[in-house]
Design an enzyme around this catalytic site. Sequence first.
Site, PDB file in Angstrom:
ATOM      1  N   HIS A 103      -1.605  -1.622  -1.841  1.00  0.00           N
ATOM      2  CA  HIS A 103      -2.065  -2.167  -2.947  1.00  0.00           C
ATOM      3  C   HIS A 103      -1.670  -1.502  -4.049  1.00  0.00           C
ATOM      4  O   HIS A 103      -1.871  -2.243  -5.343  1.00  0.00           O
ATOM      5  CB  HIS A 103      -3.877  -1.958  -2.697  1.00  0.00           C
ATOM      6  CG  HIS A 103      -4.238  -0.553  -3.110  1.00  0.00           C
ATOM      7  ND1 HIS A 103      -4.673   0.353  -2.190  1.00  0.00           N
ATOM      8  CD2 HIS A 103      -4.510  -0.051  -4.185  1.00  0.00           C
ATOM      9  CE1 HIS A 103      -5.224   1.188  -2.662  1.00  0.00           C
ATOM     10  NE2 HIS A 103      -5.050   1.163  -4.083  1.00  0.00           N
ATOM     11  N   ASP A 141      -2.506  -1.212   4.550  1.00  0.00           N
ATOM     12  CA  ASP A 141      -2.421  -0.747   3.305  1.00  0.00           C
ATOM     13  C   ASP A 141      -1.375   0.104   3.169  1.00  0.00           C
ATOM     14  O   ASP A 141      -1.657   1.455   2.359  1.00  0.00           O
ATOM     15  CB  ASP A 141      -3.713  -0.239   2.727  1.00  0.00           C
ATOM     16  CG  ASP A 141      -3.682  -0.410   1.100  1.00  0.00           C
ATOM     17  OD1 ASP A 141      -2.961  -0.689   0.447  1.00  0.00           O
ATOM     18  OD2 ASP A 141      -4.641   0.226   0.622  1.00  0.00           O
ATOM     19  N   SER A 148      -4.565   6.597  -5.442  1.00  0.00           N
ATOM     20  CA  SER A 148      -4.270   5.953  -4.300  1.00  0.00           C
ATOM     21  C   SER A 148      -2.888   5.921  -3.886  1.00  0.00           C
ATOM     22  O   SER A 148      -1.969   5.959  -4.786  1.00  0.00           O
ATOM     23  CB  SER A 148      -4.503   4.364  -4.484  1.00  0.00           C
ATOM     24  OG  SER A 148      -5.940   4.275  -4.648  1.00  0.00           O
TER      25      SER A 148
END
Length: 226
Positions: free
Chosen positions: A29, A60, A141
Amino acid sequence: NGGSQQLVPSGLGSGFIFDKSGYILTNEHVIHGADVIQVTVQGTKKPYEAKLLGSSYELDLAVLKIEGDNFPAVKLGDSDSLKVGEWLVAIGNPKGVDHTVTAGVLSSKEREIDIPGTNGEEDRNYQHLLQTDASINPGNSGGPLLNLKGEVIGMNVAVSAEAQGIGFAIPSSTIKEVLEYLKNNQEVPKEPEPFIGAELATVTPQIAQQLGSKGTEGSYVNRVVF
């Protein structure tokens, strides 16, 4: 602006080099839909342009490659050996504040969360996540979650917006299982889903009579799937 072809920066996140020849792991992402991926390595001034080798929307995860050699790299550790209460360190780029280090403990293992997809994309269902109270914010992230040996035991992926001290990471055990597929741009095999292997139908009084059965409730096997 009026048909301008100027690129617009749309994402900011973290990653880590797991091979000194320039292989990088991050979240899918973080680079999703990007036309150009730029990577800034600590100690260098000019960003590297990265090539996306392979990715998995469902897990992901993404593997990138930058050109060069002898980059500082981190080792993937064993997340299966972790025990709740162990100290962990998260490194990332939260809110654009680069190379931020936070510490906490492993709060739990085997967490499962759903995050809604955007722009009509399917939801992401994360399984086997590590939970930590180390501060994780947007921009973390893709960054590493480390044990005290400096080994990557997870990839920071999500944080609960409604609470403090609830962050999640994809365990290194999951990453190791699919790493070679992603490096070689191969599709990650999906986990087999068990199914009963038969087509069932509802028993009616008429069916029971045909079958010579006294029972008039329940189901019967209409067809066996090869």
